[in-house]
Design a protein around this motif. Structure first.
Motif, PDB file in Angstrom:
ATOM      1  N   MET A  94      10.474   9.640  -8.087  1.00  0.00           N
ATOM      2  CA  MET A  94       9.278   9.795  -7.250  1.00  0.00           C
ATOM      3  C   MET A  94       8.890   8.439  -6.660  1.00  0.00           C
ATOM      4  O   MET A  94       8.772   7.448  -7.391  1.00  0.00           O
ATOM      5  N   ASP A  95       8.694   8.378  -5.342  1.00  0.00           N
ATOM      6  CA  ASP A  95       8.386   7.123  -4.663  1.00  0.00           C
ATOM      7  C   ASP A  95       6.891   6.843  -4.689  1.00  0.00           C
ATOM      8  O   ASP A  95       6.063   7.741  -4.467  1.00  0.00           O
ATOM      9  N   TYR A  96       6.539   5.578  -4.924  1.00  0.00           N
ATOM     10  CA  TYR A  96       5.137   5.167  -4.977  1.00  0.00           C
ATOM     11  C   TYR A  96       4.794   4.343  -3.734  1.00  0.00           C
ATOM     12  O   TYR A  96       5.571   3.463  -3.324  1.00  0.00           O
ATOM     13  N   TYR A  97       3.612   4.615  -3.161  1.00  0.00           N
ATOM     14  CA  TYR A  97       3.111   3.852  -2.015  1.00  0.00           C
ATOM     15  C   TYR A  97       1.653   3.473  -2.259  1.00  0.00           C
ATOM     16  O   TYR A  97       0.908   4.211  -2.906  1.00  0.00           O
ATOM     17  N   ASP A  98       1.248   2.330  -1.722  1.00  0.00           N
ATOM     18  CA  ASP A  98      -0.146   1.906  -1.836  1.00  0.00           C
ATOM     19  C   ASP A  98      -1.068   2.821  -1.038  1.00  0.00           C
ATOM     20  O   ASP A  98      -2.225   3.000  -1.414  1.00  0.00           O
ATOM     21  N   LEU A  99      -0.565   3.345   0.046  1.00  0.00           N
ATOM     22  CA  LEU A  99      -1.297   4.359   0.794  1.00  0.00           C
ATOM     23  C   LEU A  99      -0.325   5.192   1.602  1.00  0.00           C
ATOM     24  O   LEU A  99       0.740   4.710   2.014  1.00  0.00           O
ATOM     25  N   ILE A 100      -0.694   6.443   1.817  1.00  0.00           N
ATOM     26  CA  ILE A 100       0.090   7.350   2.646  1.00  0.00           C
ATOM     27  C   ILE A 100      -0.794   7.798   3.796  1.00  0.00           C
ATOM     28  O   ILE A 100      -1.907   8.292   3.588  1.00  0.00           O
ATOM     29  N   ILE A 101      -0.307   7.601   5.005  1.00  0.00           N
ATOM     30  CA  ILE A 101      -1.033   7.960   6.220  1.00  0.00           C
ATOM     31  C   ILE A 101      -0.474   9.272   6.742  1.00  0.00           C
ATOM     32  O   ILE A 101       0.728   9.371   7.020  1.00  0.00           O
ATOM     33  N   VAL A 102      -1.323  10.270   6.857  1.00  0.00           N
ATOM     34  CA  VAL A 102      -0.902  11.576   7.357  1.00  0.00           C
ATOM     35  C   VAL A 102      -1.286  11.672   8.834  1.00  0.00           C
ATOM     36  O   VAL A 102      -2.458  11.803   9.182  1.00  0.00           O
ATOM     37  N   GLY A 103      -0.288  11.580   9.703  1.00  0.00           N
ATOM     38  CA  GLY A 103      -0.507  11.592  11.149  1.00  0.00           C
ATOM     39  C   GLY A 103       0.007  10.304  11.765  1.00  0.00           C
ATOM     40  O   GLY A 103      -0.430   9.210  11.393  1.00  0.00           O
ATOM     41  N   ALA A 104       0.930  10.413  12.721  1.00  0.00           N
ATOM     42  CA  ALA A 104       1.567   9.239  13.320  1.00  0.00           C
ATOM     43  C   ALA A 104       1.122   9.002  14.758  1.00  0.00           C
ATOM     44  O   ALA A 104       1.788   8.296  15.504  1.00  0.00           O
ATOM     45  N   GLY A 105      -0.016   9.600  15.145  1.00  0.00           N
ATOM     46  CA  GLY A 105      -0.557   9.345  16.474  1.00  0.00           C
ATOM     47  C   GLY A 105      -1.177   7.964  16.561  1.00  0.00           C
ATOM     48  O   GLY A 105      -0.941   7.110  15.694  1.00  0.00           O
ATOM     49  N   PRO A 106      -1.993   7.698  17.588  1.00  0.00           N
ATOM     50  CA  PRO A 106      -2.567   6.358  17.757  1.00  0.00           C
ATOM     51  C   PRO A 106      -3.330   5.844  16.544  1.00  0.00           C
ATOM     52  O   PRO A 106      -3.252   4.652  16.219  1.00  0.00           O
ATOM     53  N   ALA A 107      -4.071   6.715  15.852  1.00  0.00           N
ATOM     54  CA  ALA A 107      -4.822   6.261  14.682  1.00  0.00           C
ATOM     55  C   ALA A 107      -3.886   5.853  13.551  1.00  0.00           C
ATOM     56  O   ALA A 107      -3.990   4.756  12.990  1.00  0.00           O
ATOM     57  N   GLY A 108      -2.965   6.736  13.207  1.00  0.00           N
ATOM     58  CA  GLY A 108      -2.068   6.451  12.094  1.00  0.00           C
ATOM     59  C   GLY A 108      -1.142   5.292  12.349  1.00  0.00           C
ATOM     60  O   GLY A 108      -0.948   4.421  11.481  1.00  0.00           O
ATOM     61  N   SER A 109      -0.549   5.237  13.551  1.00  0.00           N
ATOM     62  CA  SER A 109       0.383   4.147  13.843  1.00  0.00           C
ATOM     63  C   SER A 109      -0.343   2.813  13.954  1.00  0.00           C
ATOM     64  O   SER A 109       0.191   1.771  13.555  1.00  0.00           O
ATOM     65  N   THR A 110      -1.581   2.821  14.471  1.00  0.00           N
ATOM     66  CA  THR A 110      -2.346   1.573  14.557  1.00  0.00           C
ATOM     67  C   THR A 110      -2.662   1.042  13.168  1.00  0.00           C
ATOM     68  O   THR A 110      -2.562  -0.168  12.907  1.00  0.00           O
ATOM     69  N   LEU A 111      -3.056   1.926  12.254  1.00  0.00           N
ATOM     70  CA  LEU A 111      -3.362   1.478  10.898  1.00  0.00           C
ATOM     71  C   LEU A 111      -2.119   0.894  10.236  1.00  0.00           C
ATOM     72  O   LEU A 111      -2.181  -0.179   9.621  1.00  0.00           O
ATOM     73  N   ALA A 112      -0.993   1.556  10.346  1.00  0.00           N
ATOM     74  CA  ALA A 112       0.236   1.052   9.740  1.00  0.00           C
ATOM     75  C   ALA A 112       0.633  -0.286  10.358  1.00  0.00           C
ATOM     76  O   ALA A 112       1.076  -1.210   9.653  1.00  0.00           O
ATOM     77  N   TRP A 113       0.479  -0.407  11.682  1.00  0.00           N
ATOM     78  CA  TRP A 113       0.798  -1.663  12.381  1.00  0.00           C
ATOM     79  C   TRP A 113      -0.127  -2.795  11.920  1.00  0.00           C
ATOM     80  O   TRP A 113       0.315  -3.922  11.681  1.00  0.00           O
ATOM     81  N   ALA A 114      -1.411  -2.486  11.788  1.00  0.00           N
ATOM     82  CA  ALA A 114      -2.381  -3.512  11.404  1.00  0.00           C
ATOM     83  C   ALA A 114      -2.186  -3.982   9.963  1.00  0.00           C
ATOM     84  O   ALA A 114      -2.611  -5.084   9.605  1.00  0.00           O
ATOM     85  N   LEU A 115      -1.529  -3.184   9.142  1.00  0.00           N
ATOM     86  CA  LEU A 115      -1.296  -3.549   7.749  1.00  0.00           C
ATOM     87  C   LEU A 115       0.087  -4.143   7.517  1.00  0.00           C
ATOM     88  O   LEU A 115       0.493  -4.354   6.371  1.00  0.00           O
ATOM     89  N   ARG A 116       0.797  -4.451   8.593  1.00  0.00           N
ATOM     90  CA  ARG A 116       2.197  -4.828   8.440  1.00  0.00           C
ATOM     91  C   ARG A 116       2.398  -6.144   7.693  1.00  0.00           C
ATOM     92  O   ARG A 116       3.469  -6.392   7.139  1.00  0.00           O
TER      93      ARG A 116
END
Length: 377
Positions: A1-23
């Protein structure tokens, strides 16, 4: 089972921006979306220079391979009345195609992405979530739009006690003959308000593409309003007589009317999942981007995923967009003082349609770009 600090559900502008900002945050992030990318996403689709600034996007670089329609004018009217055209001189916004824009934003993400993957199960175990019996995380971020499955975890869930905006629209590539017959211009989007002021329609030409749609604060006779608008615009030559395909429907919440919480233990909502679309215009891209940038700032410092640790995000949203309980009113696009016999006269005023409708309600020029300490750079 893979562990992540957070999982973002949705890859539209909101989700992709959050993932980008946390890079550069050191956090392990997983982005899920039920659709493959690039995916069809019908949307009027415009972004202001403030959005591009916040996302570190160079317009010249973006337009080299993607549709980026400069907007310098707006044509605004009330249905059944002559329109008013205002020239802003400089570029005040850009038209984009969501299928391109969303894919571009996602391409900048260096987190793990699982596309074409729906959320089929969410289980709570101690202080962690188990997603699809495969991924484990202390924090779920809902970025999947109005019907995001993560939003169902908060309060009564989406759609039960909320006033929802219903919209139908179509976007298609113009044939040479259609392009010649279509009077709508690329640098001049058209906004047509319903006579009862409970919604508006639009015509937006973006290079070779044309987007037509209508949204109302509920779905009461939505198809009838749309059919009447399309027929009138075709009769006036504003749009081609032969429109291809079906109009697609979607729904979203306006900020002042949304009642769903923004966060709880192990859960946080951004963008349309949080009901952040601007109340006067229904525009949701800038709120989606800015809410995700604000969330990233909080998540960088949060010691855990408890509601107490996430609460600064709710405070940041209220500071940026206002407190919902203090500014809620019955109207959708227009305040009560406009919903009078003066409305028709105001919509024929160059000053009102430019300074209030366009620059304040739709472009939010009075609000500077969001400037954050890190912003993922």
């Amino acid at each position: 089972m893979d562990y992540y600090d957070l999982i973002i559900v949705g890859a539209g502008p909101a989700g992709s921006t959050l993932a980008w900002a946390l890079r550069h945050s050191g956090k392990r992030v997983l982005v899920l979306d039920k659709q493959p990318f690039p995916r069809d996403k019908t949307c009027a689709g415009w972004v202001t220079p403030a959005v591009l600034d916040s996302l570190d996007i160079d317009p010249e670089d973006y337009c080299a391979q993607h549709t980026l329609q400069p907007i310098r004018r707006f044509r605004i009217g009330m249905m059944g009345q002559p329109a008013v055209e205002n020239d802003h001189g400089d570029v005040v916004s850009y038209g984009i195609r969501r299928c391109e824009f969303d894919h571009y934003l996602l391409s900048r993400v260096d987190a793990d992405c699982k596309l074409d993957t729906a959320v089929t199960s969410l289980q709570r175990d101690d202080r962690h979530w188990l997603v699809n019996e495969r991924w484990r995380t202390p924090l779920l971020v809902g970025a999947g739009g109005h019907f995001c499955p993560v939003a169902r975890l908060l309060g009564d869930g989406p759609g039960r006690h909320e006033t929802v905006v219903a919209a139908k629209e179509v976007e298609f590539q113009l044939s040479p003959q259609q392009a010649e017959d279509c009077a709508a211009r690329g640098d001049t989007p058209e906004l047509w308000f319903c006579r009862d002021l409970k919604g508006y329609a639009w015509i937006f030409r973006k290079g070779r593409y044309l987007n037509i749609g209508l949204g109302r604060e509920d779905n009461h006779k939505l198809s009838e309003h749309l059919a009447r608008f399309v027929a009138d615009m075709q009769a006036d030559g504003r749009i081609p007589a032969d429109l291809p395909g079906r109009f697609k429907g979607h729904a979203y919440l306006l900020y002042d009317h949304a009642e769903r919480p923004l966060l709880d233990d192990g859960v946080l909502l951004v963008g349309d999942a949080a009901g952040l679309a601007y109340t006067q215009s229904g525009e949701g891209i800038r709120p989606a981007v800015e809410s995700s940038l604000l969330a990233a700032e909080v998540l960088r410092l949060a010691p855990d995923a408890s509601a107490r640790s996430l609460q600064p995000y709710g405070e940041a949203i209220a500071e940026r967009f206002g407190t919902r309980s203090l500014q809620r009113h019955d109207g959708w696009q227009l305040p009560d003082w406009v919903r009078t016999s003066l409305a028709g006269r105001l919509m024929r005023s160059h000053w009102f349609t430019r300074k209030v409708v366009t620059e304040k309600w739709f472009l939010h020029q009075q609000v500077p770009p969001l400037a954050l300490a890190s912003q993922g750079r």
